[in-house]
Write a protein that holds these residues in place. Structure first.
Motif, short mmCIF file in Angstrom:
data_model
loop_
_atom_site.label_atom_id
_atom_site.label_comp_id
_atom_site.label_asym_id
_atom_site.label_seq_id
_atom_site.Cartn_x
_atom_site.Cartn_y
_atom_site.Cartn_z
N ALA A 248 17.46 -6.36 -15.07
CA ALA A 248 17.97 -5.07 -15.55
C ALA A 248 16.98 -4.42 -16.51
CB ALA A 248 19.32 -5.26 -16.23
N GLU A 249 16.38 -5.24 -17.36
CA GLU A 249 15.39 -4.71 -18.31
C GLU A 249 14.17 -4.15 -17.57
OE1 GLU A 249 12.63 -6.31 -22.05
OE2 GLU A 249 14.12 -7.62 -21.12
N ALA A 250 13.71 -4.88 -16.56
CA ALA A 250 12.57 -4.41 -15.77
C ALA A 250 12.91 -3.13 -15.03
CB ALA A 250 12.14 -5.49 -14.78
N ALA A 251 14.13 -3.03 -14.52
CA ALA A 251 14.54 -1.83 -13.80
C ALA A 251 14.61 -0.63 -14.74
CB ALA A 251 15.90 -2.06 -13.14
N ARG A 252 15.13 -0.83 -15.95
CA ARG A 252 15.20 0.29 -16.91
C ARG A 252 13.80 0.77 -17.30
NH1 ARG A 252 19.40 -2.95 -19.06
NH2 ARG A 252 17.98 -3.84 -20.61
N GLU A 253 12.88 -0.17 -17.43
CA GLU A 253 11.53 0.19 -17.84
C GLU A 253 10.75 0.83 -16.69
OE1 GLU A 253 7.38 -2.08 -19.07
OE2 GLU A 253 9.30 -3.08 -19.46
N PHE A 254 10.89 0.29 -15.48
CA PHE A 254 10.06 0.71 -14.35
C PHE A 254 10.67 1.87 -13.57
CE2 PHE A 254 8.16 -0.40 -10.04
CZ PHE A 254 6.86 -0.01 -10.38
N LYS A 255 12.01 1.95 -13.57
CA LYS A 255 12.75 2.98 -12.86
C LYS A 255 12.32 3.10 -11.38
CE LYS A 255 13.84 5.79 -16.91
NZ LYS A 255 13.44 4.74 -17.86
N LYS B 268 0.82 -1.20 0.00
CA LYS B 268 0.00 0.00 0.00
C LYS B 268 0.86 1.26 0.00
CE LYS B 268 -3.60 -2.61 2.39
NZ LYS B 268 -2.98 -3.90 2.09
N MET B 269 2.13 1.10 0.39
CA MET B 269 3.06 2.23 0.40
C MET B 269 3.64 2.50 -0.98
SD MET B 269 5.26 1.34 3.84
CE MET B 269 6.57 2.51 3.41
N PHE B 270 3.85 1.43 -1.76
CA PHE B 270 4.62 1.55 -3.00
C PHE B 270 3.83 1.11 -4.22
CE2 PHE B 270 7.87 1.10 0.30
CZ PHE B 270 8.76 2.11 -0.05
N ASP B 271 4.19 1.71 -5.33
CA ASP B 271 3.80 1.20 -6.65
C ASP B 271 4.81 0.11 -6.97
OD1 ASP B 271 3.04 0.75 -9.24
OD2 ASP B 271 3.74 2.67 -10.01
N GLN B 272 4.39 -1.15 -6.89
CA GLN B 272 5.32 -2.27 -6.92
C GLN B 272 5.23 -3.05 -8.22
OE1 GLN B 272 4.92 -5.75 -6.94
NE2 GLN B 272 6.77 -6.53 -5.95
N ARG B 273 6.38 -3.52 -8.67
CA ARG B 273 6.45 -4.45 -9.79
C ARG B 273 7.42 -5.56 -9.41
NH1 ARG B 273 7.32 -2.35 -15.87
NH2 ARG B 273 5.36 -1.32 -15.28
N SER C 243 22.47 1.60 -12.13
CA SER C 243 22.21 2.00 -13.52
C SER C 243 20.92 2.80 -13.67
CB SER C 243 22.16 0.77 -14.43
OG SER C 243 20.97 0.02 -14.22
N VAL C 244 19.99 2.66 -12.69
CA VAL C 244 18.73 3.40 -12.78
C VAL C 244 18.57 4.35 -11.59
CG1 VAL C 244 17.57 1.62 -14.13
CG2 VAL C 244 17.45 1.52 -11.62
N GLY C 245 19.62 4.51 -10.80
CA GLY C 245 19.56 5.44 -9.69
C GLY C 245 18.71 4.96 -8.52
N ALA C 246 18.56 3.65 -8.37
CA ALA C 246 17.74 3.10 -7.30
C ALA C 246 18.58 2.84 -6.05
CB ALA C 246 17.07 1.80 -7.75
N THR C 247 17.94 2.89 -4.90
CA THR C 247 18.56 2.42 -3.67
C THR C 247 18.45 0.90 -3.65
OG1 THR C 247 18.07 4.43 -2.43
CG2 THR C 247 18.41 2.42 -1.15
N PHE C 248 19.56 0.23 -3.36
CA PHE C 248 19.58 -1.23 -3.36
C PHE C 248 19.44 -1.73 -1.93
CE2 PHE C 248 22.31 -5.26 -3.89
CZ PHE C 248 21.19 -6.02 -4.18
N MET C 249 18.36 -2.45 -1.68
CA MET C 249 18.05 -3.01 -0.36
C MET C 249 18.05 -4.53 -0.45
SD MET C 249 14.56 -2.50 1.84
CE MET C 249 13.92 -3.87 2.82
N VAL C 250 18.65 -5.17 0.54
CA VAL C 250 18.64 -6.64 0.60
C VAL C 250 17.99 -7.08 1.91
CG1 VAL C 250 20.04 -8.74 0.72
CG2 VAL C 250 20.71 -6.88 -0.82
N ASP C 251 17.04 -7.98 1.80
CA ASP C 251 16.41 -8.63 2.94
C ASP C 251 17.06 -10.01 3.07
OD1 ASP C 251 14.83 -10.02 4.72
OD2 ASP C 251 12.93 -9.36 3.87
N MET C 252 17.97 -10.15 4.02
CA MET C 252 18.70 -11.42 4.16
C MET C 252 18.17 -12.23 5.35
SD MET C 252 22.47 -10.50 5.71
CE MET C 252 22.68 -9.73 7.31
N ALA C 253 16.91 -12.04 5.69
CA ALA C 253 16.35 -12.70 6.87
C ALA C 253 16.60 -14.20 6.87
CB ALA C 253 14.85 -12.41 6.97
#
Length: 478
Positions: free
Chosen positions: A200-207, A178-183, A233-243
């Motif tokens: 990478a293709e999805a990231a370029r398209e969705f940004k 509900k917080m994010f527009d998610q893909r 490459s798309v200026g995103a913050t990279f988050m990892v959930d390593m639970a």
């Protein structure tokens, strides 16, 4: 602690509880008995040490401690400061992180802290700046409208549920959806593996503003170096959930490109599962996000749980010992032995095996749904959980998969030979189970038929398999 001291500690605790509400004491004792007798293969469960368990039952539970070390909104938190600082120190040293925030009550809470820290850091908003400066009373209705629109209109790209992702990575049933527009990005239909070119293709398209990596049911390593390159490459913050795999990172089984901490802007985790600590969460990050992360309480968290932070400090101290690395490697060795045993018996595994602590069985090859398989195994003393497989025709409730993991059985000391015997027991149950029918005679996705004699026989064999590997041998409740 001596074996006698541990028995005395737990016996005494139950005696005190029994004096107030004997049914609770009985339930606690019954839970220990059930766990001792069950072949626990739930990938997200483990057994915390007696020291970790005992660290949770104390007077820290009585303290409110909003704020951070040295900056509390309540007086009298000097001892809370001590245990929180110790937990954070152990986390930084264990994972090689510059900053650790150990207050989250769960993995979901840790993710929420990370999401809001990223939003606060990345979204340019005068209204947000006012809120951060604690000038909330100065916000106009127009400010609030703009703030809701800006913070609720950001994009997140994460792993799809059927490929092994998690609800907290932007899916509608969770607040993150509900917080994010998610893909979502999925896996290659032919191999079940992440296709980094497609990500990478999805990231370029969705940004997206946030690219999330991590999983709850993906049985392979993730190349976090490549994922960081995609994010950059798309200026995103990279988050990892390593639970799920934090213990494998702590134990240096996952290193280099497969260790998320050097590559991610921010990392979240639970402290139980493969890390073998108390139920709770944690956030690791660099200095650029540290101030925002430390605002987790009161941003999204209620009062910290000092008794759980004390237990986190104990568990993280245990994970820094040399024997934890051996334990982490044995988790993977056992998972691979279990996978090999299932494959030799004709089971179908998603991705054809495993690199980590979990194995995902596609039980449609046995003519079953995940729900039927889960219950039939439970009848036979084998505790698992149903899980979706990629492109699952049965959806997220009935599913077509069973997820199994080795952290708990590895804690008990089981090895490769026992994993092969476990594979035989699983195969026996699944191959002897058939789908049932509903009241109208139509095929059912929930009902199943398993000869009680088979379930009883497998249950006895499972119990015999566990006998040489007692759970909490130092604890005798009498």
């Amino acid at each position: 602690m001596s074996r006698n001291a541990e028995s005395t500690a737990f016996r005494s605790a139950l005696e005190v509880v029994r004096g107030v509400e004997p049914r609770v004491a009985d339930a606690i004792a019954a839970e220990l008995a059930d766990q001792r007798e069950s072949l626990k293969l739930i990938a997200s469960e483990n057994y915390a040490s007696p020291a970790t368990l005992l660290a949770m039952g104390n007077w820290f539970s009585d303290k409110y401690a909003e704020g951070t070390v040295g900056r509390r909104f309540y007086a009298g938190c000097q001892n809370v400061d001590t245990v929180e600082a110790l937990a954070a120190e152990h986390a930084r040293e264990l994972f090689g992180a510059s900053h650790a925030y150990v207050q989250p009550h769960s993995g979901i809470d840790a993710n929420l802290v990370a999401f809001w820290a990223i939003l606060a850091d990345r979204v340019e908003s005068p209204a947000l700046r006012k809120a951060q400066a604690r000038q909330v009373n100065d916000l106009t209705e127009a400010d609030w409208f703009a703030l809701r629109r800006e913070l609720g209109n950001q994009r997140m790209l994460g792993m799809s549920l059927d490929a092994g992702g998690h609800l907290t990575h932007g899916f509608r049933p969770n607040i993150s959806g509900k917080m994010f527009d998610q893909r979502s990005y999925g896996t290659d239909p032919a191999t079940g593996l992440i296709d980094y070119d497609r990500v990478a293709e999805a990231a370029r398209e969705f940004k997206p503003l946030i690219l999330v990596a991590g999983y709850s049911a993906y049985p392979r390593k993730v190349n976090f170096r490549i994922m960081r390159e995609i994010a950059d490459s798309v200026g995103a913050t990279f988050m990892v959930d390593m639970a799920h795999f934090a213990g494998l990172v702590a134990g240096k089984v996952f290193t280099g490109d497969f260790d998320p901490v050097p590559h991610a802007h921010i990392v979240t985790t639970t402290t139980h599962k493969s890390l073998r600590g108390p139920r709770g969460g944690m956030v690791l990050c660099g200095p650029e996000l540290a101030d925002q992360v430390d605002r987790g309480c009161p941003m999204v968290l209620g009062g910290p749980l000092p008794h759980v932070m004390a237990a986190k400090a104990v568990a993280l101290a245990e994970a820094r010992r040399p024997d934890f690395a051996d334990y982490a490697q044995r988790i993977v060795d056992n998972a691979q032995a279990l996978a090999d045993g299932l494959l030799r018996r004709g089971a179908t595994l998603v991705t054809g095996g495993t690199d980590n602590h979990l194995v995902l069985i596609d039980v449609s090859g046995y003519g079953l749904t995940g729900r039927q398989a889960e219950q039939a195994l439970l009848d036979s003393g084998i505790v698992t959980n149903r899980n979706s497989v990629p492109q699952d025709p049965n959806g997220a409730w009935y599913t077509s998969g069973i997820r199994i993991g080795t952290p708990a059985l590895t804690t008990r000391g089981l090895g490769a030979a026992e994993m092969d015997a476990t594979a035989e027991l699983i195969h026996t149950v699944l191959s002897q189970t058939t789908p049932g029918t509903g009241p109208d005679g139509a095929p059912s996705k929930a009902k199943y038929v398993l000869d009680p004699a088979v379930a009883e026989s497998v249950g006895k064999q499972a119990a015999d398999l566990l006998t040489p590997f007692p759970l909490y041998p130092s604890v005798d409740l009498g």
